[in-house]
Design an enzyme around this catalytic site. Structure first.
Site, short mmCIF file in Angstrom:
data_model
loop_
_atom_site.label_atom_id
_atom_site.label_comp_id
_atom_site.label_asym_id
_atom_site.label_seq_id
_atom_site.Cartn_x
_atom_site.Cartn_y
_atom_site.Cartn_z
N ARG A 54 -5.45 -15.02 13.02
CA ARG A 54 -5.53 -13.68 13.61
C ARG A 54 -4.28 -13.44 14.45
NH1 ARG A 54 -7.91 -13.44 18.12
NH2 ARG A 54 -9.82 -14.50 17.50
N TYR A 106 -2.65 14.12 9.99
CA TYR A 106 -3.60 13.42 9.14
C TYR A 106 -5.00 13.54 9.73
CZ TYR A 106 -5.86 9.62 6.64
OH TYR A 106 -6.71 8.89 5.87
N ASP A 178 4.78 9.39 12.86
CA ASP A 178 4.10 8.86 11.68
C ASP A 178 5.01 9.18 10.49
OD1 ASP A 178 2.54 8.57 9.37
OD2 ASP A 178 0.68 9.14 10.40
N LYS A 203 0.30 3.92 1.52
CA LYS A 203 0.89 5.01 0.74
C LYS A 203 2.21 4.56 0.10
CE LYS A 203 -2.70 6.87 2.65
NZ LYS A 203 -2.64 7.63 3.89
C1 LIG Z 1 -3.35 7.66 5.14
C2 LIG Z 1 -2.66 8.09 6.37
C3 LIG Z 1 -2.95 7.51 7.62
C4 LIG Z 1 -4.05 6.49 7.79
O1 LIG Z 1 -3.77 5.30 7.15
P1 LIG Z 1 -4.88 4.32 6.50
O2 LIG Z 1 -4.05 3.24 5.92
O3 LIG Z 1 -5.64 5.10 5.50
O4 LIG Z 1 -5.74 3.87 7.64
C5 LIG Z 1 -2.22 7.93 8.71
N1 LIG Z 1 -1.25 8.87 8.60
C6 LIG Z 1 -0.96 9.45 7.43
C7 LIG Z 1 0.11 10.49 7.37
C8 LIG Z 1 -1.65 9.09 6.28
O5 LIG Z 1 -1.36 9.70 5.12
#
Ligand SMILES: *Cc1c(COP(=O)(O)O)cnc(C)c1O
Length: 393
Positions: A54, A106, A178, A203
């Protein structure tokens, strides 16, 4: 021979090598999946830098080093998901603090802040971050964090990172970007003044729709110590196999992003000329309000395209169920093309908040299939829904 310092190498080379030297134990060229929960100690406290998985795992360490290099940061941290990474960053806030969030963010980020973190005495409000003046107006004396996405989701608005960083810093707030929709190949927020970059590596970084993972990158050493402590203390860490999948995906990030961007540009251009389309949202179009800022801070415009159809929800729903190459599914950033209805799918959690999306809005994640197959799939779907609309008259 292997070298560990790749800082003088170019992006594509670092994507393949940074943090990923041949395994010192066996010479394996590819970073092994260290599928172990614990590590032997020669004597109490005498070990090779790893005690319990961890806290640290060598496959995760490789990923963290690699993403730090690609985002021009001095450190990286990986989590079980993008939202787990988001939560870790939000732990920097204290009761009485305020966070300013993009009104086009998001859905899960909004849900975490509004429905979970807000229960712990943290204030939040929303503003349109594509307008720096709206950021300035949204600041409060207790604002400690400004949280942006660019391009935003799902309207693909562009936030001027340099301008908003200066405004946030002027108010003593930390600025988080982000960078999920752009990826570090197209945009590097730390170079433009952001304090932290956050990724849903699920993504574009993973890139193959086969893993859920989150990353944070930054430069401040003191905050690193706090976040590293929190990563272990709160425990939302990724397994080694997941880290390995992200590492493998990142090796091809550059060539994938080029194809995603080229295909999306062709799709956006095509949509602009369809009689069933109202508005196309793509920062690569000269008509997009954020086009000039996007050109300045991005290398290309990425693979996300949104558009409204000139009809209501029924037409949008029919369209998203009609494509075949574009599969109807949430998520984005994988090699395969996806289509979705944000209002009913990814953004259902913002219903009733003022951050809603139009019910005739459709979002595409344009993949790296052959562009002609993508265009003919859209064409076929438009003629199907067009024909059924005529029949209904
Ligand atoms: C998918 C997404 C998230 C969240 O990520 P997860 O891996 O699904 O927890 C945060 N910000 C954006 C822009 C996203 O597309």
């Amino acid at each position: 021979m292997s070298r560990s310092d790749w800082s003088d190498a170019r992006f594509e080379t670092r994507a393949i090598h940074a943090g990923q030297d041949a395994d010192p134990a066996t010479g394996a060229v590819i970073t092994p999946i260290y599928q172990t929960s614990t590590f032997i100690q020669e004597d109490v406290g005498v070990h090779k830098g790893f005690e319990y998985a961890r806290t640290d795992n060598p496959t995760r360490s490789a990923l963290q080093e690699a993403i730090a290099s690609l985002e021009s940061g001095s450190w990286g941290l990986s989590y079980a998901s993008g939202l787990a990474a988001t939560q870790n960053l939000l732990y920097l806030l204290r009761p009485g603090d305020h966070i300013l969030l993009s009104n086009d963010c998001y859905g899960g980020t909004y849900r975490l802040v509004a429905k979970v973190i807000a229960n712990y005495g943290i204030d939040f409000s929303l503003c349109d971050m594509s307008d720096p003046e709206s950021v300035r107006a949204g600041l409060r004396p207790n604002t400690r964090m400004v949280w942006a996405e660019t391009p935003t989701n799902p309207y693909l608005k562009i936030v001027d990172i340099e301008a908003v960083a200066a405004i946030a810093h002027g108010a003593g707030a930390r600025f988080v970007v982000d960078n999920t929709f752009a990826s570090p190949y197209l945009q590097r927020p730390l170079e433009l003044g952001a304090d932290f970059v956050l990724h849903s590596a699920t993504k574009y970084l993973g890139g193959h729709s086969d893993v859920v993972n989150g990353l944070i990158v930054g430069n401040d050493r003191d905050v690193y110590d706090t976040l590293k402590y929190l990563q272990n203390a709160a425990g939302a860490v990724p397994g080694p196999h997941d880290c390995w999948l992200v590492l493998r995906g990142m090796k091809t990030l550059g060539i994938r992003m080029e194809r995603h961007s080229a295909n999306a540009a062709a799709v956006a251009e095509y949509l602009q000329h369809s009689s069933l389309v109202d508005t196309v949202y793509y920062p690569g179009l000269a008509s997009h309000p954020g086009h000039d800022v996007a050109r300045r801070q991005m290398r290309d415009f990425s693979g996300m395209v949104s558009f409204t159809v000139n009809g209501g929800y029924e037409l949008a729903r029919e369209f998203v169920a009609s494509t075949e190459v574009f599969q109807l599914a949430e998520s984005l950033g994988g090699v395969e093309s996806l289509v979705e209805h944000p209002g009913q799918m990814t953004h259902a959690s913002v219903a009733g908040t003022g951050a809603e999306v139009a019910d005739n809005l459709i979002r595409l994640s344009v993949g790296i299939e052959h562009v002609d197959d993508l265009l003919s799939d859209l064409e076929a779907a438009f003629s199907r829904v067009g024909a059924s609309r005529l029949a209904a008259r």
